[in-house]
Design a protein around this motif. Structure first.
Motif, mmCIF file in Angstrom:
data_model
loop_
_atom_site.group_PDB
_atom_site.id
_atom_site.type_symbol
_atom_site.label_atom_id
_atom_site.label_comp_id
_atom_site.label_asym_id
_atom_site.label_seq_id
_atom_site.Cartn_x
_atom_site.Cartn_y
_atom_site.Cartn_z
ATOM 1 N N HIS A 61 0.748 -1.061 -0.056
ATOM 2 C CA HIS A 61 -0.155 -0.137 0.015
ATOM 3 C C HIS A 61 0.754 1.340 -0.071
ATOM 4 C CE1 HIS A 61 -3.682 -2.242 1.896
ATOM 5 N NE2 HIS A 61 -3.726 -2.536 0.423
ATOM 6 N N MET A 62 2.017 1.062 0.578
ATOM 7 C CA MET A 62 2.861 2.315 0.744
ATOM 8 C C MET A 62 3.652 2.449 -0.782
ATOM 9 S SD MET A 62 4.550 2.383 4.465
ATOM 10 C CE MET A 62 5.643 0.828 4.099
ATOM 11 N N GLY A 63 3.561 1.269 -1.672
ATOM 12 C CA GLY A 63 4.520 1.277 -2.774
ATOM 13 C C GLY A 63 5.844 0.543 -2.550
ATOM 14 N N GLY A 64 5.896 -0.120 -1.458
ATOM 15 C CA GLY A 64 7.456 -0.560 -1.088
ATOM 16 C C GLY A 64 7.315 -2.165 -1.198
ATOM 17 N N ALA A 65 6.702 -2.872 -2.054
ATOM 18 C CA ALA A 65 6.664 -4.326 -1.800
ATOM 19 C C ALA A 65 7.997 -4.715 -2.415
ATOM 20 C CB ALA A 65 5.467 -4.686 -2.993
ATOM 21 N N SER A 66 8.573 -4.129 -3.243
ATOM 22 C CA SER A 66 9.981 -4.718 -3.624
ATOM 23 C C SER A 66 11.051 -4.517 -2.363
ATOM 24 C CB SER A 66 10.366 -4.209 -4.861
ATOM 25 O OG SER A 66 10.490 -2.920 -4.916
ATOM 26 N N THR A 67 10.840 -3.229 -1.781
ATOM 27 C CA THR A 67 11.775 -3.136 -0.610
ATOM 28 C C THR A 67 11.530 -4.000 0.428
ATOM 29 O OG1 THR A 67 11.843 -0.880 -1.609
ATOM 30 C CG2 THR A 67 12.621 -1.390 0.948
ATOM 31 N N TYR A 68 10.244 -4.271 0.661
ATOM 32 C CA TYR A 68 9.861 -5.192 1.670
ATOM 33 C C TYR A 68 10.428 -6.695 1.640
ATOM 34 C CZ TYR A 68 6.929 -7.967 4.928
ATOM 35 O OH TYR A 68 6.372 -8.954 5.771
ATOM 36 N N LEU A 69 10.334 -6.995 0.414
ATOM 37 C CA LEU A 69 10.779 -8.488 -0.006
ATOM 38 C C LEU A 69 12.517 -8.406 0.286
ATOM 39 C CD1 LEU A 69 9.042 -9.276 -3.004
ATOM 40 C CD2 LEU A 69 8.506 -9.881 -0.714
ATOM 41 N N LYS A 70 13.164 -7.384 -0.026
ATOM 42 C CA LYS A 70 14.651 -7.412 0.186
ATOM 43 C C LYS A 70 14.851 -7.542 1.781
ATOM 44 C CE LYS A 70 15.499 -5.007 -3.959
ATOM 45 N NZ LYS A 70 15.959 -3.709 -4.637
ATOM 46 N N LEU A 71 14.191 -6.694 2.521
ATOM 47 C CA LEU A 71 14.388 -6.574 3.907
ATOM 48 C C LEU A 71 13.803 -7.578 4.758
ATOM 49 C CD1 LEU A 71 13.562 -2.533 4.178
ATOM 50 C CD2 LEU A 71 15.990 -3.660 4.040
ATOM 51 N N ALA A 72 12.696 -8.340 4.379
ATOM 52 C CA ALA A 72 12.197 -9.165 5.224
ATOM 53 C C ALA A 72 12.759 -10.125 5.738
ATOM 54 C CB ALA A 72 10.859 -9.517 4.485
ATOM 55 N N PRO A 73 13.651 -11.046 4.902
ATOM 56 C CA PRO A 73 14.285 -12.176 5.425
ATOM 57 C C PRO A 73 15.272 -11.853 6.664
ATOM 58 C CG PRO A 73 14.494 -12.006 3.189
ATOM 59 C CD PRO A 73 13.920 -11.048 3.386
ATOM 60 N N ALA A 74 15.912 -10.658 6.603
ATOM 61 C CA ALA A 74 16.950 -10.528 7.895
ATOM 62 C C ALA A 74 16.113 -10.090 8.956
ATOM 63 C CB ALA A 74 17.600 -9.362 7.122
ATOM 64 N N VAL A 75 15.047 -9.395 8.805
ATOM 65 C CA VAL A 75 14.067 -9.000 9.853
ATOM 66 C C VAL A 75 13.615 -10.501 10.596
ATOM 67 C CG1 VAL A 75 12.086 -7.809 10.671
ATOM 68 C CG2 VAL A 75 13.670 -6.880 9.036
ATOM 69 N N ALA A 76 13.228 -11.282 9.740
ATOM 70 C CA ALA A 76 12.392 -12.447 10.129
ATOM 71 C C ALA A 76 13.666 -13.333 11.012
ATOM 72 C CB ALA A 76 12.094 -13.376 9.044
ATOM 73 N N ALA A 77 15.105 -13.518 10.622
ATOM 74 C CA ALA A 77 15.989 -14.038 11.254
ATOM 75 C C ALA A 77 16.378 -13.580 12.375
ATOM 76 C CB ALA A 77 17.095 -14.249 10.245
ATOM 77 N N MET A 78 16.250 -12.173 12.653
ATOM 78 C CA MET A 78 16.390 -11.397 13.736
ATOM 79 C C MET A 78 15.541 -11.653 14.768
ATOM 80 S SD MET A 78 17.091 -7.541 14.161
ATOM 81 C CE MET A 78 15.498 -7.167 13.682
ATOM 82 N N ASN A 79 14.370 -12.044 14.321
ATOM 83 C CA ASN A 79 13.154 -12.256 15.584
ATOM 84 C C ASN A 79 13.075 -13.680 15.620
ATOM 85 O OD1 ASN A 79 11.684 -9.925 16.216
ATOM 86 N ND2 ASN A 79 12.281 -9.361 14.003
ATOM 87 N N GLY A 80 13.872 -14.660 14.844
ATOM 88 C CA GLY A 80 13.702 -16.014 15.228
ATOM 89 C C GLY A 80 12.519 -16.730 14.527
ATOM 90 N N VAL A 81 11.970 -16.255 13.519
ATOM 91 C CA VAL A 81 11.084 -16.539 12.816
ATOM 92 C C VAL A 81 11.460 -17.087 11.297
ATOM 93 C CG1 VAL A 81 9.196 -15.875 14.271
ATOM 94 C CG2 VAL A 81 9.700 -14.606 12.408
ATOM 95 N N GLU A 82 10.559 -17.476 10.392
ATOM 96 C CA GLU A 82 10.876 -17.797 9.105
ATOM 97 C C GLU A 82 10.295 -16.771 7.875
ATOM 98 O OE1 GLU A 82 10.061 -22.075 8.527
ATOM 99 O OE2 GLU A 82 11.636 -22.471 9.924
ATOM 100 N N PHE A 83 10.606 -16.509 7.066
ATOM 101 C CA PHE A 83 10.104 -15.708 5.940
ATOM 102 C C PHE A 83 9.998 -16.779 4.802
ATOM 103 C CE2 PHE A 83 10.272 -12.678 2.341
ATOM 104 C CZ PHE A 83 9.038 -12.040 2.508
ATOM 105 N N ASP A 84 8.698 -16.940 4.194
ATOM 106 C CA ASP A 84 8.427 -17.972 3.204
ATOM 107 C C ASP A 84 9.044 -17.414 1.778
ATOM 108 O OD1 ASP A 84 6.844 -16.277 2.125
ATOM 109 O OD2 ASP A 84 5.023 -17.362 2.137
#
Length: 241
Positions: A61-84
């Motif tokens: 909705h912010m127009g940042g889907a591609s940016t989200y996909l780049k950042l999400a894996p590292a954030v998931a790992a930092m929080n001890g969960v997985e990103f699909d």
């Protein structure tokens, strides 16, 4: 008091069922204001926990889907969960880990959206800054120096988008966006250079004047010699300098 706190907890955390899955709406909000909702699905004696892709949707909705996909894996790992690999934070856990995993998945989802918003803000500001510098280079030619540092009254070096040698005085231009960090930073910088024995003329260039609070503009005007919009014409740029 116990009864009161129990009522408060029920107000803070909302639950619902959807086709046998549990939905937990936490008192955690995405930057856009929507609550973080976590889905819990039973899988034999374990549970699958995910954010239903809501983090991705918020970023989209912010127009940042591609940016989200780049950042999400590292954030998931930092929080001890997985990103699909596309849009959901998920983990398969036993009952005793369920409360913590719900919290971790929610935190990861929100943090990824927050970092997406921050990255988009930085990227946009850099683009606008480059646009301002191109305009100043075109208008002032060899009298302009870009990305300059000037020590203010505090002796701390302050970075500005450009410095203009106007002959009898020096002017510095800096971009100011509606973001509170940009506004506060600009106020501090212009205030500092105003304390110099030979004051430098400070020009605040607003990227979007309509989105800056009038109170913030008033504060900025106390220290900046001039406030002009980013789309100002060449004559206005010369007058401001």
């Amino acid at each position: 008091m116990r009864s009161l706190l129990n009522d408060v907890i029920h107000d803070l955390v909302m639950i619902d069922l959807d086709g046998g899955d549990g939905l937990v709406a936490l008192p955690i909000l995405y930057p856009g204001g929507a609550p973080v909702v976590i889905r819990v699905r039973r899988d034999d004696d374990q549970f699958i926990v995910n954010d239903q892709g809501n983090g991705y949707v918020a970023a989209e909705h912010m127009g940042g889907a591609s940016t989200y996909l780049k950042l999400a894996p590292a954030v998931a790992a930092m929080n001890g969960v997985e990103f699909d690999g596309h849009m959901m934070f998920a983990a398969r856990v036993t009952r005793e880990w369920l409360p913590s995993t719900i919290i971790f998945a929610a935190a990861a989802s929100r943090q990824a959206v927050e970092r997406t918003a921050e990255k988009m803000t930085v990227d946009l500001e850099q683009s606008l800054r480059a646009n301002l510098q191109d305009r100043l280079r075109h208008t002032f030619r060899d009298r302009v120096s870009l990305d300059v540092e000037i020590a203010g009254g505090s002796t701390k070096k302050r970075k500005f988008a450009a410095r203009i040698d106007a002959g009898d005085h020096v002017s510095v231009f800096d971009l100011v966006t509606p973001h509170h960090v940009s506004i506060n930073g600009a106020i501090v910088k212009f205030q500092d250079i105003a304390q110099l024995d030979a004051p430098v003329s400070g020009v605040a260039v607003l990227s979007d004047q309509n989105k800056v609070d009038t109170g913030d503009i008033a504060l900025l005007s106390q220290w900046a010699s001039k406030i002009i919009p980013l789309n100002a014409n060449d004559a206005t740029l010369r007058e401001a300098a």
